[in-house]
Design a protein around this motif. Structure first.
Motif, PDB file in Angstrom:
ATOM      1  N   GLN A  39      17.492  10.218 -30.110  1.00 18.88           N
ATOM      2  CA  GLN A  39      18.450   9.261 -30.908  1.00 18.88           C
ATOM      3  C   GLN A  39      19.502   8.713 -30.054  1.00 18.88           C
ATOM      4  O   GLN A  39      19.945   8.144 -29.202  1.00 18.88           O
ATOM      5  N   GLN A  40      20.055   9.909 -29.436  1.00 18.55           N
ATOM      6  CA  GLN A  40      21.323  10.151 -28.694  1.00 18.55           C
ATOM      7  C   GLN A  40      20.863   9.952 -26.983  1.00 18.55           C
ATOM      8  O   GLN A  40      22.331   9.806 -26.424  1.00 18.55           O
ATOM      9  N   VAL A  41      19.885  10.068 -26.579  1.00 21.54           N
ATOM     10  CA  VAL A  41      19.666  10.090 -25.218  1.00 21.54           C
ATOM     11  C   VAL A  41      19.850   8.629 -24.361  1.00 21.54           C
ATOM     12  O   VAL A  41      19.356   7.389 -25.750  1.00 21.54           O
ATOM     13  N   PRO A  42      19.588   8.230 -23.373  1.00 22.18           N
ATOM     14  CA  PRO A  42      20.136   7.232 -22.508  1.00 22.18           C
ATOM     15  C   PRO A  42      18.530   6.313 -23.167  1.00 22.18           C
ATOM     16  O   PRO A  42      17.271   7.334 -23.307  1.00 22.18           O
ATOM     17  N   GLU A  44      16.630   4.452 -21.906  1.00 20.26           N
ATOM     18  CA  GLU A  44      15.423   4.022 -20.980  1.00 20.26           C
ATOM     19  C   GLU A  44      14.859   5.219 -21.115  1.00 20.26           C
ATOM     20  O   GLU A  44      13.422   5.422 -20.907  1.00 20.26           O
ATOM     21  N   LEU A  45      15.556   6.354 -21.096  1.00 21.59           N
ATOM     22  CA  LEU A  45      14.562   7.985 -22.050  1.00 21.59           C
ATOM     23  C   LEU A  45      13.916   8.044 -23.015  1.00 21.59           C
ATOM     24  O   LEU A  45      13.502   8.699 -22.809  1.00 21.59           O
TER      25      LEU A  45
END
Length: 458
Positions: A39-42, A44-45
């Motif tokens: 949930q913390q990653v950008p 689009e990833l």
């Protein structure tokens, strides 16, 4: 929102209830933490990161289900436990694999609804209180009013003094109500009659929800019936609080959040996965094994399932599978399904030392449970150290001689050991009962000697 638990904290929480199995706890702790990391990653990833599904390999009764259940509680996630052997290939009589997603969604809806009810409970209680006060002290009818333009008409207005008196009386009643002094008073309330015509549906696989949909449709066709009931004030308050809470809850918001919860944090525990692994080459369709694996595959890979609440994506649901794998091996599963369970963890069998810890250490330890149960009869039950060791040793011996059912053996032994105490407990009120090693040996020796008898009883 609460701070997410670190893997070490997750393992520490699991240690409170489950003895041993450190490797399995580490695996599920990492899997749970990875959900928060995702949930913390950008953005689009985020959708590209797939959950790392787990296969737990080990005999029955070593903690596979309990680890998954406790993990779901920690994550406050919708959790569903199913037996893989219950499903059959699409087109055959039996449960359709997609039904597990529908069941999980239903669980999430109920979970979300309960949380929303908790949030509005205070407001609902205030509104219910007003309705009960109206029943105890009906409001005065509106003052008669006639237009002075009509001949002989009189304008009647309520005297301020009367309104003030009514208000004071109502507040006195409110005080009595909150103090519980009106608990024995009966009031008459109107409740909705939920009875619907009985409709029996004989459905094939994939149509489990037909009967639910028909019930929903019929509830819209028939006018809502109400009936009057005379109940005591506390019961009336409970009924009216529930009614008012239902009015305050936004069901559209509940459904939206529940579906999001299923998609982002749902956990499905597949038990008996080894039962659907093909052990040898067979000719023709293998309905109960390979066919089911092929039906499960798209759900584990990520697909969209239609439920009565809308479409639910399964791409990020965490699947934890478990099986004893005595005859078959994880490599007997179809290759595509194997690839969707990248983490394999083997759980250790339990012996005497683990049984001693299971009996005494966890928050819900078996010894604690029986001591508390006897307290309800005013009986003080205690076990000395030697008695606990004897119980553990007996469980380990019987598991060696017969089917190894892990910690579940302790339940059968404890029931057999304490059946007399449990039966006579009401007559033993005020007594102290100490269980020692001699008592354990005496109660269980005949079953240990007679293997046929112990096979049936233990």
């Amino acid at each position: 929102m609460e701070r997410p638990l670190t893997p070490k904290e997750i393992v520490a929480e699991l240690d409170k209830y489950i003895i041993g199995q450190g490797e399995a706890k580490r695996c599920v702790a990492i899997a749970l933490r990875n959900r928060w990391r995702r949930q913390q990653v950008p953005k689009e990833l985020r959708d590209e990161i797939a959950p790392k599904n787990i296969i737990m390999i080990g005999p029955t009764g070593v903690g596979k289900t309990e680890i998954s259940r406790r993990l779901a509680k920690l994550a406050q996630a919708p959790f569903l436990k199913i037996e893989a052997s219950k499903f059959t290939e699409v087109g055959y009589v039996g449960r359709d694999v997609e039904s597990m997603i529908r069941d999980l969604t239903e669980l999430a809806i109920n979970m979300q609804k309960r949380e929303e009810e908790e949030e509005v409970k205070g407001k609902a209680r205030d509104m219910a209180e007003e309705r009960v006060l109206d029943l105890l002290l009906p409001p005065a009818p509106p003052a008669a009013f006639s237009s002075p333009a009509l001949p002989g008409a009189v304008e009647v207005t309520e005297e301020p003094a009367e309104a003030d008196t009514a208000h004071k009386t109502r507040e006195r009643l409110r005080k009595l109500l909150r103090e519980g002094k009106l608990n024995e008073r009966l009031v008459e309330i109107e409740v909705s009659d939920r009875g619907l015509p009985v409709v029996e549906i004989f459905s094939t696989a994939g149509l489990e929800e037909v009967d639910l949909n028909i019930k929903d449709m019929l509830s819209g066709l028939f006018p809502k019936k109400t009936k009057r009931r005379k109940v005591k004030v506390p019961e009336a308050l409970d009924i009216l609080v529930e009614e008012e809470a239902q009015k305050l809850i936004d069901m559209d918001k509940v459904v939206k959040q529940a579906i999001q919860r299923v998609e982002q944090s749902g956990i499905i525990f597949f038990d008996e996965l080894d039962k659907i692994a093909s052990r040898e080459q067979t000719y023709g369709p293998d309905v109960s094994r390979e066919g089911v694996q092929r039906d499960i595959l798209p759900i584990v890979e990520g697909t969209t399932v239609m439920t009565k609440y809308g479409m639910v994506k399964t791409d990020h649901i965490l699947f934890i599978a478990a099986g004893a794998f005595y005859v078959s091996k994880p490599s007997d599963l179809i290759p595509e399904l194997q690839g969707r369970f990248p983490i394999r963890v083997e759980l250790e069998s339990l012996g005497k030392e683990e049984f001693i810890r299971i009996l005494t250490e966890p928050q819900n330890a078996l010894i604690t449970q029986y001591v508390e149960l006897m307290k309800t009869e005013n009986v003080q039950l205690s076990f000395n150290k030697e008695a606990i060791e004897e119980i553990a040793e007996t469980a380990a011996k019987i598991n060696d001689k017969m089917e190894d059912i892990g910690a579940r053996r302790l339940y059968t032994i404890m029931e057999r050991l304490l059946d007399e105490v449990s039966f006579d407990a009401p007559e033993l009120s005020g007594r102290k009962i100490a269980i020692d090693a001699g008592y354990v040996k005496k109660k269980l020796e005949e079953f240990l000697k007679d293997e046929d008898l112990s096979r049936y009883i233990l």
